[in-house]
Design a protein around this motif. Structure first.
Motif, mmCIF file in Angstrom:
data_model
loop_
_atom_site.group_PDB
_atom_site.id
_atom_site.type_symbol
_atom_site.label_atom_id
_atom_site.label_comp_id
_atom_site.label_asym_id
_atom_site.label_seq_id
_atom_site.Cartn_x
_atom_site.Cartn_y
_atom_site.Cartn_z
ATOM 1 N N THR A 116 -6.616 51.125 -59.100
ATOM 2 C CA THR A 116 -7.465 50.090 -58.502
ATOM 3 C C THR A 116 -6.627 49.096 -57.707
ATOM 4 O O THR A 116 -7.031 48.652 -56.619
ATOM 5 C CB THR A 116 -8.251 49.365 -59.595
ATOM 6 N N ALA A 117 -5.463 48.735 -58.235
ATOM 7 C CA ALA A 117 -4.599 47.787 -57.536
ATOM 8 C C ALA A 117 -4.146 48.347 -56.197
ATOM 9 O O ALA A 117 -4.156 47.640 -55.172
ATOM 10 C CB ALA A 117 -3.391 47.445 -58.412
ATOM 11 N N TRP A 118 -3.745 49.620 -56.167
ATOM 12 C CA TRP A 118 -3.310 50.215 -54.901
ATOM 13 C C TRP A 118 -4.474 50.371 -53.926
ATOM 14 O O TRP A 118 -4.298 50.217 -52.710
ATOM 15 C CB TRP A 118 -2.645 51.564 -55.143
ATOM 16 N N PHE A 119 -5.668 50.647 -54.447
ATOM 17 C CA PHE A 119 -6.834 50.729 -53.560
ATOM 18 C C PHE A 119 -7.129 49.371 -52.934
ATOM 19 O O PHE A 119 -7.338 49.261 -51.710
ATOM 20 C CB PHE A 119 -8.053 51.219 -54.347
ATOM 21 N N LEU A 120 -7.130 48.314 -53.774
ATOM 22 C CA LEU A 120 -7.389 46.973 -53.243
ATOM 23 C C LEU A 120 -6.281 46.540 -52.286
ATOM 24 O O LEU A 120 -6.546 45.904 -51.256
ATOM 25 C CB LEU A 120 -7.497 45.976 -54.399
ATOM 26 N N GLY A 121 -5.024 46.872 -52.617
ATOM 27 C CA GLY A 121 -3.923 46.507 -51.729
ATOM 28 C C GLY A 121 -4.017 47.215 -50.387
ATOM 29 O O GLY A 121 -3.790 46.601 -49.327
#
Length: 389
Positions: A124-129
């Motif tokens: 999720t963090a990489w998607f949001l980033g």
């Protein structure tokens, strides 16, 4: 206090300072949020030439949420975005010019986004980033100076926040794995020491039961006029003792399978002079009270605790002077082993080291107590109390 003790005390104070705890303090977030708010006001005042209530409110929304970004990360990002949009349209003066927001607003938004990236899962963090980087690229390319290189530079910021959050998450996972491994090693050391204590206790109890069996077998021949009922009673006692010895050997078989049994006689406090001579350093022995015969389990455990304490002093404080105090009290044997070395470097030394774990296991197995840590005048101090009744 000698110079060695002073240096040890200074080393403990330096080791006690935790940089991570200081960086994670809410007070630091509050201080940074206030600084960003003041810088935003300064930049807004310089850009506009004056500050109105709406501008102050928008600057506060864009920067002050940083003060709660760890406790309310999603709300902090949302409020920062609202404040940034309000600044973009402040009286239409800087509408469409995202560079008019100023670096304090950018810093507040990026730090809040970084906190969200840390809170969510890795994917999720990489998607949001990635989504934030793409959005920043498009927004800067459209509203900025229309230069792809500048847009890429701004897009790299949220991506860098996602990368930093991932690195922080990986470090935390590695740290947790190390703690789990350390706990497993400590538990293994405790189990090994318990097995050793059990083997020693087996030898003590087995000897006593063997004596009972021999006395029960010889009693009918040494007691004159003993009837058949008495002979049968003694025969049953001898048979029960032999059966108990067999069961004990079976129970202890697993413990002896992993570690070869000790063939030497079990040591006691009577062999302390020999142990001190083997240590090789300066050792003072002080015996308080009237020396008396101790239960064998207490005698062995006291010797092992002193032996392990001398080993620790030899390994961690080579050349230090060691003082051993053995106090015979009415219902307790008190041990105090201290050295004048540099002392422990950790805040909780009693939680580390297999030797300390073993000493604690021996004391608690007898219903006693154990303590280890820095001495009152530096060095390292080990104390134990072993009940004798």
């Amino acid at each position: 206090m000698n110079i060695t003790a002073k240096l040890g005390s200074m080393e403990r104070r330096v080791a006690a300072f935790d940089v991570r705890r200081a960086l994670d303090s809410p007070l630091l977030d509050i201080a940074i949020g206030l600084v960003l708010f003041l810088l935003a006001l300064v930049q807004l005042g310089a850009f506009r030439g004056y500050l109105g209530p709406i501008g102050i409110l928008a600057a506060g929304l864009a920067t002050l949420p940083h003060t709660v970004r760890r406790r309310q990360p999603v709300e902090a990002v949302a409020l920062t975005a609202v404040g940034a949009l309000a600044l973009l349209n402040f009286e239409g003066a800087i509408a469409g010019n995202i560079f008019g927001l100023g670096y304090p607003v950018y810093a507040s938004g990026l730090l809040s986004a970084y906190t969200v990236f840390r809170m969510v899962g890795r994917r999720t963090a990489w998607f949001l980033g990635t989504a934030s980087a793409a959005g920043a690229f498009v927004l800067v390319l459209i509203a900025g100076p229309h230069r792809p290189d500048v847009a890429l530079g701004w897009a790299a910021l949220p991506a860098a926040m996602a990368l930093l959050a991932d690195l922080r998450r990986s470090r935390r996972e590695v740290r947790e794995a190390r703690v789990d491994n350390l706990e497993a090693l400590r538990e293994q050391a405790a189990m090994a020491e318990r097995a050793r204590i059990a083997r020693e206790m087996h030898d003590i109890v087995a000897h006593s039961i063997s004596v009972i069996a021999v006395q029960a077998e010889t009693a009918p021949y040494s007691i004159a006029g003993l009837g058949d009922d008495g002979r049968n009673e003694f025969a049953e006692i001898a048979a029960t003792a032999r059966g108990t010895l067999t069961e004990m050997r079976r129970l202890l078989g697993v413990l002896r399978a992993d570690t070869p049994p000790e063939t030497a006689p079990q040591p006691g406090l009577a062999r302390l002079p020999e142990l001190i001579e083997q240590h090789g350093g300066e050792v003072d022995l002080d015996v308080i009270g009237e020396v008396r015969e101790l239960p064998q389990a207490v005698n062995i455990s006291a010797y092992r605790i002193v032996q392990e304490a001398l080993t620790n002093a030899r390994q961690h404080a080579p050349g230090a002077r060691v003082s051993i105090e053995i106090a015979y009290r009415p219902a307790l044997l008190a041990l105090r082993i201290a050295d004048d070395g540099p002392g422990p470097a950790e805040k909780t030394p009693e939680l580390s080291g297999h030797g300390l774990i073993g000493m604690r296991e021996r004391a608690t197995a007898l219903g006693g107590w154990f303590a280890a840590g820095p001495g009152p005048e530096g060095g390292f101090l080990i104390q134990a109390g072993l009940p004798t009744r």
